[in-house]
Enzyme design. Structure first.
Site, short mmCIF file in Angstrom:
data_model
loop_
_atom_site.label_atom_id
_atom_site.label_comp_id
_atom_site.label_asym_id
_atom_site.label_seq_id
_atom_site.Cartn_x
_atom_site.Cartn_y
_atom_site.Cartn_z
CE LYS A 176 31.01 16.12 40.71
NZ LYS A 176 30.65 15.09 39.72
CE1 TYR A 225 16.56 47.28 40.87
CE2 TYR A 225 17.10 45.20 41.95
CZ TYR A 225 17.48 46.44 41.44
OH TYR A 225 18.79 46.82 41.52
C1 LIG Z 1 30.30 14.03 40.51
C2 LIG Z 1 30.67 12.63 40.26
C3 LIG Z 1 30.56 11.67 41.28
C4 LIG Z 1 29.94 11.98 42.63
O1 LIG Z 1 28.56 12.18 42.46
P1 LIG Z 1 27.54 12.24 43.68
O2 LIG Z 1 26.23 12.02 43.06
O3 LIG Z 1 27.65 13.60 44.28
O4 LIG Z 1 27.93 11.18 44.62
C5 LIG Z 1 31.03 10.39 41.02
N1 LIG Z 1 31.55 10.07 39.81
C6 LIG Z 1 31.65 10.96 38.80
C7 LIG Z 1 32.22 10.54 37.49
C8 LIG Z 1 31.19 12.26 38.98
O5 LIG Z 1 31.28 13.14 37.98
#
Ligand SMILES: *Cc1c(COP(=O)(O)O)cnc(C)c1O
Length: 376
Positions: free
Chosen positions: A48, A267
């Site tokens: 993601k 700035y």
């Molecule tokens: C993002 C996510 C993961 C992976 O998380 P990490 O901590 O990066 O391993 C696994 N399951 C769900 C439902 C997530 O949203």
């Protein structure tokens, strides 16, 4: 260098500030994760947020060819981007897709998280109309209270709908502590067995993210969902696994100035030269996803020397102090995030200085700096 969406349709690297992704590190990481999980446990690679900033479409093959059997994303938009590039990879949406968009999930053969009967009915209806079967995993709320159902009746009713392939069931740990994790896990397995005793069956059962994957092997079930680990980001405490940071963030010096003692720079002149000082301007800023609060404690590495960030970080540029590096030249390589060796700032250290976590440091790197894939 392969051409990708970050190269602006050009097969040259069109900026000095760029993100380097070591694909052999990614391949090695997923291999080791798969080995840890074992034959009977499938690995869903969580890519993601554009693969935590690493470029989901560019890293997907390395992951799928070295141990992953599913790709997990958060949103339909992310799923569609992957599907447009890869027609066959199994893609899973971990989050909610609004009812009005569920037709796309079915049409594009994407597996959807479902947490209510109403949502399942909608998917079933769409799938039926097009003579297909919609793949889903049911999400169970075991205490996180983000997404999920706790109702066995609801799960059983979902399982009985036509044109729906209930492929899996899953939950997510809050990682609040050993006892809390155990209670969540027990609640999950109890709900599963109640649903199974009423005729449901699930090919995949999963609850473990990266941390749980390493620290709580007893929660692997038959699928794990690592994100951070894929990229070599280690958040675990008890166990251990050999993974390597895949990302580095680099730039080059645009210009060098000699600032007389007492004169300001940037700035508001927040920074004033405490003595005659050479400073370098580097073309990266907060619009590239660099945290603005890095002006407190942040540094870059030039020729192996730590150079503190000075003044206010601008949108597209920032300045660093070259004291201790009298022979620095315009065009010199600058390491913004490295692997921690040779005086570079690792992602882990960046997270500490910016007072956030490692996942935020990498996923906030914006689309502007080109991604360059090495060790392909
Ligand atoms: C993002 C996510 C993961 C992976 O998380 P990490 O901590 O990066 O391993 C696994 N399951 C769900 C439902 C997530 O949203």
């Amino acid at each position: 260098m392969e051409s990708n969406k970050y190269t602006n349709g050009c097969n040259r690297i069109v900026r000095d500030t760029c993100v380097k992704i070591d694909l052999s590190a990614m391949a090695g990481n997923i291999k080791n994760i798969k080995e840890m999980a074992g034959e009977s446990v499938d690995v869903m690679a969580v890519i993601k947020a554009d693969g935590y900033g690493h470029g989901s479409c560019s890293i997907a093959p390395a992951l799928m060819e070295h141990g992953a059997s599913y790709l997990g994303v958060a949103t339909l938009s992310e799923a569609l981007e992957l599907r447009n590039t890869y027609s066959d990879y199994p893609i899973f949406i971990l989050g909610h897709t609004p009812d009005r968009l569920l037709d796309l999930v079915v049409e594009k053969n994407i597996t959807q998280t479902v947490f209510s009967l109403a949502q399942a009915e909608k998917l079933s209806e769409i799938a039926k109309k097009s003579g297909r079967s919609a793949k889903i995993h049911i999400k169970v709320d075991t205490g996180f209270h983000r997404l999920g159902t706790e109702s066995v009746d609801e799960i059983v009713n979902i399982c009985s709908l036509p044109n729906l392939d209930v492929e899996g069931i899953f939950s997510h740990l809050a990682l609040a502590g050993d006892r809390e994790n155990q209670l969540q896990y027990e609640k999950f397995t109890k709900i599963i067995s109640q649903a199974e005793s009423r005729g449901c069956s699930f090919r995949y059962k999963h609850i473990a993210d990266s941390i749980a994957c390493v620290d709580y092997p007893q929660y692997h079930m038959n699928m794990v969902r690592p994100g951070a680990l894929l990229y070599g980001l280690k958040g675990y405490h008890k166990g251990s696994i050999d993974v390597r940071q895949a990302l580095s963030f680099v730039s080059r010096i645009s210009q060098i100035h000699d600032i007389p003692e007492g004169e300001g720079a940037g700035y508001d002149f927040i920074w004033k030269a405490p003595q005659d000082t050479r400073i370098a301007t580097i073309p990266f800023g907060y619009a590239d996803g660099y945290p603005r609060n890095m002006n407190k404690g942040g540094y870059v590495t030039i020729r192996g020397v730590k150079c503190p960030v000075i003044g206010i970080i601008c949108m597209d540029q920032c300045m660093v102090d070259l004291t201790g590096l009298p022979d620095a030249e315009e065009g010199d390589l600058v390491i913004i995030y490295g692997d921690g060796s040779n005086n570079t700032m690792s992602i882990d250290e960046a997270a500490k200085i910016a007072q956030t976590n490692k996942n935020e440091i990498v996923s906030r790197i914006s689309a502007r700096p080109p991604r360059v894939y090495i060790n392909i």
